[in-house]
Enzyme design. Structure first.
Site, PDB file in Angstrom:
ATOM      1  N   HIS B  27     -50.366 -40.619  30.007  1.00  0.00           N
ATOM      2  CA  HIS B  27     -50.811 -39.135  29.507  1.00  0.00           C
ATOM      3  C   HIS B  27     -51.821 -38.995  28.568  1.00  0.00           C
ATOM      4  O   HIS B  27     -51.696 -39.240  27.572  1.00  0.00           O
ATOM      5  CB  HIS B  27     -48.899 -39.611  28.777  1.00  0.00           C
ATOM      6  CG  HIS B  27     -47.522 -40.024  29.776  1.00  0.00           C
ATOM      7  ND1 HIS B  27     -47.692 -41.132  30.711  1.00  0.00           N
ATOM      8  CD2 HIS B  27     -46.810 -39.185  30.614  1.00  0.00           C
ATOM      9  CE1 HIS B  27     -46.766 -41.661  30.739  1.00  0.00           C
ATOM     10  NE2 HIS B  27     -46.342 -40.214  31.273  1.00  0.00           N
ATOM     11  N   GLY B 114     -40.829 -45.484  24.105  1.00  0.00           N
ATOM     12  CA  GLY B 114     -40.863 -45.250  25.967  1.00  0.00           C
ATOM     13  C   GLY B 114     -39.149 -44.503  26.124  1.00  0.00           C
ATOM     14  O   GLY B 114     -39.986 -43.559  26.850  1.00  0.00           O
ATOM     15  N   ASP B 155     -40.222 -33.178  23.211  1.00  0.00           N
ATOM     16  CA  ASP B 155     -38.255 -32.267  24.048  1.00  0.00           C
ATOM     17  C   ASP B 155     -37.850 -33.656  24.359  1.00  0.00           C
ATOM     18  O   ASP B 155     -36.625 -33.455  24.388  1.00  0.00           O
ATOM     19  CB  ASP B 155     -39.617 -30.698  24.626  1.00  0.00           C
ATOM     20  CG  ASP B 155     -39.488 -30.330  23.850  1.00  0.00           C
ATOM     21  OD1 ASP B 155     -39.482 -29.606  23.355  1.00  0.00           O
ATOM     22  OD2 ASP B 155     -41.039 -29.630  24.640  1.00  0.00           O
ATOM     23  N   ILE B 187     -43.329 -28.169  27.082  1.00  0.00           N
ATOM     24  CA  ILE B 187     -43.557 -28.167  28.400  1.00  0.00           C
ATOM     25  C   ILE B 187     -42.671 -29.736  28.932  1.00  0.00           C
ATOM     26  O   ILE B 187     -42.885 -30.309  27.797  1.00  0.00           O
ATOM     27  CB  ILE B 187     -45.166 -28.392  28.807  1.00  0.00           C
ATOM     28  CG1 ILE B 187     -45.384 -26.781  28.842  1.00  0.00           C
ATOM     29  CG2 ILE B 187     -45.291 -29.515  29.812  1.00  0.00           C
ATOM     30  CD1 ILE B 187     -45.054 -27.067  30.219  1.00  0.00           C
ATOM     31  N   HIS B 261     -49.027 -33.572  31.989  1.00  0.00           N
ATOM     32  CA  HIS B 261     -48.502 -34.207  31.098  1.00  0.00           C
ATOM     33  C   HIS B 261     -49.263 -35.650  31.274  1.00  0.00           C
ATOM     34  O   HIS B 261     -49.227 -36.866  30.953  1.00  0.00           O
ATOM     35  CB  HIS B 261     -46.740 -33.805  31.468  1.00  0.00           C
ATOM     36  CG  HIS B 261     -45.698 -35.516  31.068  1.00  0.00           C
ATOM     37  ND1 HIS B 261     -45.185 -35.308  29.891  1.00  0.00           N
ATOM     38  CD2 HIS B 261     -45.666 -36.397  32.214  1.00  0.00           C
ATOM     39  CE1 HIS B 261     -44.558 -36.013  29.415  1.00  0.00           C
ATOM     40  NE2 HIS B 261     -44.723 -36.939  31.076  1.00  0.00           N
ATOM     41  N   SER B 383     -10.413 -51.989  13.521  1.00  0.00           N
ATOM     42  CA  SER B 383      -9.859 -52.790  14.717  1.00  0.00           C
ATOM     43  C   SER B 383     -10.830 -53.845  14.825  1.00  0.00           C
ATOM     44  O   SER B 383     -10.529 -54.912  14.996  1.00  0.00           O
ATOM     45  CB  SER B 383      -9.994 -52.029  15.943  1.00  0.00           C
ATOM     46  OG  SER B 383      -8.929 -50.843  15.736  1.00  0.00           O
ATOM     47  N   GLU B 415     -22.461 -45.258  19.277  1.00  0.00           N
ATOM     48  CA  GLU B 415     -22.506 -46.621  19.341  1.00  0.00           C
ATOM     49  C   GLU B 415     -24.335 -46.506  19.732  1.00  0.00           C
ATOM     50  O   GLU B 415     -24.401 -47.409  19.687  1.00  0.00           O
ATOM     51  CB  GLU B 415     -21.432 -47.301  20.796  1.00  0.00           C
ATOM     52  CG  GLU B 415     -20.131 -47.005  20.784  1.00  0.00           C
ATOM     53  CD  GLU B 415     -19.635 -45.484  20.822  1.00  0.00           C
ATOM     54  OE1 GLU B 415     -20.176 -44.783  21.506  1.00  0.00           O
ATOM     55  OE2 GLU B 415     -18.226 -45.712  20.737  1.00  0.00           O
ATOM     56  N   HIS B 478     -10.963 -49.103  29.072  1.00  0.00           N
ATOM     57  CA  HIS B 478     -10.916 -49.717  27.858  1.00  0.00           C
ATOM     58  C   HIS B 478     -11.197 -51.789  27.905  1.00  0.00           C
ATOM     59  O   HIS B 478     -12.198 -52.404  27.290  1.00  0.00           O
ATOM     60  CB  HIS B 478     -10.391 -49.686  26.528  1.00  0.00           C
ATOM     61  CG  HIS B 478     -10.554 -48.936  25.703  1.00  0.00           C
ATOM     62  ND1 HIS B 478     -10.154 -47.128  26.337  1.00  0.00           N
ATOM     63  CD2 HIS B 478     -10.659 -47.803  24.790  1.00  0.00           C
ATOM     64  CE1 HIS B 478      -9.983 -46.123  25.892  1.00  0.00           C
ATOM     65  NE2 HIS B 478     -10.681 -46.879  24.398  1.00  0.00           N
ATOM     66  N   ARG B 525      -9.249 -59.315  20.665  1.00  0.00           N
ATOM     67  CA  ARG B 525      -7.900 -58.901  19.592  1.00  0.00           C
ATOM     68  C   ARG B 525      -6.691 -59.906  19.796  1.00  0.00           C
ATOM     69  O   ARG B 525      -6.170 -59.477  18.278  1.00  0.00           O
ATOM     70  CB  ARG B 525      -7.902 -57.722  20.284  1.00  0.00           C
ATOM     71  CG  ARG B 525      -6.061 -56.590  20.046  1.00  0.00           C
ATOM     72  CD  ARG B 525      -5.889 -55.289  20.968  1.00  0.00           C
ATOM     73  NE  ARG B 525      -4.794 -54.521  20.010  1.00  0.00           N
ATOM     74  CZ  ARG B 525      -3.942 -54.283  20.401  1.00  0.00           C
ATOM     75  NH1 ARG B 525      -3.121 -54.976  21.949  1.00  0.00           N
ATOM     76  NH2 ARG B 525      -2.988 -54.041  19.755  1.00  0.00           N
TER      77      ARG B 525
HETATM   78 CA   LIG Z   1     -42.991 -31.451  25.707  1.00  0.00          CA
END
Ligand SMILES: [Ca+2]
Ligand SMILES: [Ca+2]
Lengths: 677, 677
Positions: B27, B114, B155, B187, B261, B383, B415, B478, B525
């Site tokens: 790149h 990455g 971006d 871009i 890119h 919990s 999370e 869950h 639990r």
């Molecule tokens: Ca960009």
């Protein structure tokens, strides 16, 4: 607010309170806080409790799924196929009122929610589908699709990244048919949201280009809520977020605290709240008759709307017979006749091609004949090869970038939202067959959504390219090792790893024909030869004998890029006087569904079996005695160098096969499919 | 900008261009666009190329990791242990310049990046760790920690939900030590960001309560970039986002397009850009001597700063001998002596307790003696039971909710960010042992971060409670089924599922002592009895014989809540005249690392082995001949009802064991550990 409105709202609240108390488990706080909004909203919604699949119904998504007692109370009051008796069984095994809303178990639930952030993202998918469906089929004077998608969401949903991704995209797509209500009660499980969630949500949603409205008193100002909904509908080029300031557990002695979030109200608390609201404290699950009658009257009105739509659609079919037949076919859940004839087939004379490229060919053939196939990619279009020639983007027309009738969705770098949105598109109905592209390794970013697809029977398709160290130089951050094991271990997911063109066609055939099973298609970046002996028909069994031998010394079972390697290893092994058969196993899930007799014909007793797949061997002992794979992370380098370094060459495979033959010599060998129970 | 600055920037650009060209892969666009910002920033950073682990260095995170040629060029120019020869091997197998920055392979890389969105979220963790470390140890006149964390992001990083989660939390936490640069080049891979990413990023980050600055010309206005960094540092109670408007592939004939890119510049393009900038078009990897000298001079200055810090720390140790020794111990990566003596032990006389509760007890004991243990929960504190009594929250003091020296982090319902932040805290150094709590099922939301922990050797700990259908009423949304298989299939993750108190202590012992392996602790639990025969020592082998039998007819291998079930099944089987042994296997990863001789003593040849775990059986054939598990989603109901319904009772297990014994009667049985290779 009228007395009847107030009584109705309190009825909803107390049904939820009683259900949670009966279960001695569940979440009363959010239902008590959101009952006014739910009451006000459902009054305005078009739906028919007797035909929950009516395509032009408004959809309601409870993104904060733990508030399901609220939803169940509404479903009972509105005469869905759910009763007070079901509420009494709240959260009990085999009940129709499970601990979170389950689309397969509860009539009237649109999508399964509970894992936070999913519902609002599903709602974006529902709204996309509605926009695409309307733009494709509506005609002047024939608005056969003009429904809205509504969602309730809590603070937790707003904190989850998946909702950020989906909301950003919804703003970009100008989805005016989406209206969400934020239950701003300033409480989450850890207590005050002040401990971790102090961002300016309103400003954030404005930054996403949403229309944002605020209702200062969500506890009792249902006029303001109603007005906000009307305002929201007036803005047709933006989704709307309505911020509702509410009191969690409204009415409880502990209202406004996290004490009412996830535990039943105590008996004395229930008593005082019922007395306060003029309900008999000794009575449970009470529905005052005036309340019952008013909801029943609402249902009658709604059913009239449904009947009017039926007439509209009948007239549409007369005026536009071809389109009308297409819509009807889609509503019947039928694919176009002979669609599968468009699937390409190959012979060994055809050139070696990457399966991602073969996938592009399939897509270009089948999208031409199956209008309900739509799809996109999470910003990897030129790598995933998911955009077929001549495709039009699904974009707001005002952008000049596409049309709402477009069939290609630019998801941006948002894998998790893509997964949830795909589920929402499937949940819309109308036979949508939708796919999304990313690298196989990054399907894991969307694990939460993939799991819900499997649980909720959303037959969506992941076009998951760059499926192994074969992607080469991007290195171990991008090379899947555990990914196939992860999804193979998940119930109800078809994880296809086709080895050539015919198997790629078979994978798509399975994906498009499925109505209940999500598919992940693991595809190569690198070229693969067209195999002697493969066919769509054989591959459609999930596994089959590719190289047949009389009394083989060993069977090599492989998938994807390693199948051709296994075939080459057979030739090496011949030189050592070893007869090796080859089984191609592109999809465990489909293979597992075949009769045992067939499976044993492929992986028989009496022959040692070696599996070869250039990823984690985890789980392969289900089909083989010995496993050759990659139980470490990969490396950055040319794909050919990597395969060689890790021993995935004809010679390397042959070496493992020889060791397998020698080890099992003289031992009695049972097929791994032959089990005690 | 001076000529030398310009020449330096162009040198960076062309080193990146040449590296990508040599690899014919990679790149070039982002390095060419970001070279000015990198040059301006690194001039201001404190770091010592000869001591990359110096605790008070400024950290640089390249969240858009695909731009790694930029980072490698900087590392070469600044005299890290990386040379032009390494650049020539860009993206080749076994090189020190892999296709994305790998912390274990490249000297000077802080975190592996990455997978988009991870780096900026790691940076939040680095900033949290720095703030916590500084607040804990700094003294008046002894600012032993005052470093900054800088991040570049593109971006794509901004679109990923994980970065939204982390950024929202960073704003809440007022992390003034964090400065991020958004490469606003409009871009991404799909082309113009207009196709999917049109939100107002500046407004969004302001909504998160970030300080936002804008540099209109990131291509050449390095004065503005420098000034923005200075401005950023002045605001000490907010993280800063600097929006850099840049041109991707600046200088290339295709600058400003996605064509630059992810593909090398063509030969004629390289020629023209070198000529344009006064470089010899025939020369590759050129470093003008003035450029080399100026970076070398900068390194000298930096090393003086490092030496000054060494003196400061030496004085600190004299003035504060106790704290100084503690800091030194932590910098040496050593735990407090005898810390493990604080781990609780149990006997069968002790009451039945849920392992999540046992986990709370362990945490309260060890946090008292190991100051580098910090942790939190993703809004499930009551919990997960992750907050120990008397803990102080990690919060900006101005909120009145805690202190920066606090050791409990309120992650909110985030999370994935929690996972990435935990990795960042570990990457800070100073022996941080950090944990994060959520339900086991929702560790999957963070799969992207967990995978990078494993790849990058971040020894972080997931306190993953509610580990099976044993959580009961919350239902299948869950209840984990595939989760353990997923992470067991991932290289370098210890997935512990302790069966009682001693095993819970063993799990934490493994987690805290590890410096390279992330740990997931799957905890119940529901209450579990304290087992006869368990001990920290035995469990520390990952698997051991709990119920020993002379010549057993069958061995039942189980984990977590199913171990006690297996023990009860032994008694049932006695009634049928069957002798069953029981093996507890709390962690496959640790067990796999034992010598084969030990492993075969636990799972020997000659005895059929039945695995019992109330989740997917996928992968258990590695340790057993027959598998009893749950290869479907669970259900909502009382835990006891669910266990019974799915047959996980002593009688149910005994039934499977009897079938196993009968099936293998008369057959020769090899241990599943006895393999051909
Ligand atoms: Ca960009
Ligand atoms: Ca809330």
């Amino acid at each position: 607010m009228s007395d009847l409105d107030q009584q109705s709202i309190n009825t909803i609240r107390l049904l939820a309170v009683d259900a949670v108390a009966a279960a001695n488990s569940g979440h009363p706080g959010a239902p008590m806080g959101l009952a006014p909004a739910a009451h006000a909203l459902w009054k305005k919604m078009n739906f028919d409790p007797k035909d929950t699949k009516w395509i032009n119904r408004d959809r309601f998504v409870l993104s904060n799924g733990h508030a399901c007692a609220l939803l169940y109370a509404l479903l009972v009051l509105y005469g869905f196929d759910l009763t007070v008796e079901d509420l009494k069984q709240f959260r009990q095994l085999h009940s129709k009122t499970p601990g979170h809303p389950e689309v397969l178990d509860v009539p009237g639930v649109e999508v399964t929610t509970g894992p936070l952030g999913q519902g609002i993202s599903n709602a974006v998918g529902l709204a996309i589908a509605q926009a695409q469906f309307a733009a494709t089929y509506n005609k002047p004077d024939f608005p056969i699709s003009n429904s809205y998608t509504y969602a309730f969401l809590g603070d937790g949903c707003l904190q989850e990244g998946v909702s950020s991704e989906a909301s950003s995209l919804a703003g970009h797509l100008q989805l005016g048919n989406l209206i969400a209500f934020w239950d701003d009660n300033k409480i989450s499980i850890d207590g005050s949201t002040n401990v971790s969630f102090t961002e300016d949500v309103v400003a954030r949603y404005k930054a996403y280009d949403w229309h944002v409205l605020e209702v200062a008193n969500g506890d009792s100002d249902i006029e303001a809520i109603s007005k906000a909904i009307d305002e929201a509908k007036k803005v047709t080029n933006k989704p709307t977020l309505i911020r509702l300031t509410t009191t969690i557990g409204f009415g409880s002695l502990n209202q406004g605290t996290h004490g009412v979030h996830g535990a039943p109200l105590k008996a004395d608390d229930i008593k005082q709240v019922k007395e306060k609201w003029g309900f008999n404290p000794e009575e449970k699950f009470a529905i005052p008759s005036a309340v019952a009658e008013s909801y029943a009257a609402q249902v009658k009105k709604n059913q009239k709307v449904h009947e009017e739509w039926n007439s509209l659609f009948a007239a549409y079919k007369e005026k536009y017979p071809e389109l009308g037949a297409e819509v009807q076919r889609r509503l019947d859940g039928k694919l176009p006749e002979n669609w599968a004839d468009s699937l390409p087939t190959y012979t060994p004379a055809d050139p070696a091609v990457a399966t991602r490229k073969l996938s592009e060919t399939v897509l270009s053939k089948i999208t031409a004949v199956v209008p309900e196939i739509i799809g996109g990619s999470a910003d990897l279009t030129p790598s995933n090869l998911t955009r077929t020639p001549g495709a039009i983007d699904f974009q707001p027309p005002s952008t000049g970038l596409g049309e709402y009738s477009g069939r290609y969705i630019r998801y941006g770098v948002r894998e998790h939202a893509m997964g949830s949105i795909m589920n929402g598109i499937h949940a819309f109905g109308a036979n949508y067959k939708n796919y999304g592209g990313t690298f196989l390794n990054f399907v894991s970013y969307a694990a939460g959504a993939v799991r819900l697809a499997a649980l909720s029977h959303h037959a969506v398709t992941w076009v998951a390219t760059h499926d192994s160290i074969g992607l080469g130089e991007d290195g171990p951050t991008h090379q899947p090792i555990e990914t196939l094991a992860h999804f193979r271990a998940t119930p109800n997911i078809a994880v296809w790893r086709p080895a050539d063109g015919n198997e790629t066609s078979a994978a798509y055939k399975s994906a498009i024909e499925s109505t209940t099973t999500p598919h992940i298609l693991a595809l190569t970046r690198q070229n693969l030869p067209q195999l002697e002996g493969s066919s769509i028909e054989k591959a459609s069994k999930g596994g089959y004998t590719l190289v047949k031998q009389e009394k083989p010394d060993v069977i090599i079972v492989a998938s994807g890029s390693e199948v051709a390697l296994a075939v080459d290893a057979v030739k090496v092994l011949e030189g050592s006087g070893i007869k090796a058969g080859v089984v191609s196993l592109p999809d465990h899930h489909t293979f597992d569904s075949q009769p045992l007799e067939y499976r044993l014909s492929v992986l028989p007793d009496g022959v040692p079996i070696l599996s070869v797949e250039v990823m984690s061997t985890f789980g392969w002992s289900k089909y083989s005695h010995e496993q050759f794979g990659l139980n470490r992370f990969g490396a950055s380098g040319k794909a050919s160098d990597l395969f060689k370094y890790f021993g995935f060459t004809p010679e390397g495979v042959a070496d493992k096969a020889i060791k397998t033959v020698e080890f099992y010599k003289g031992k009695s060998v049972l097929s791994p499919l032959t089990k005690a129970f």
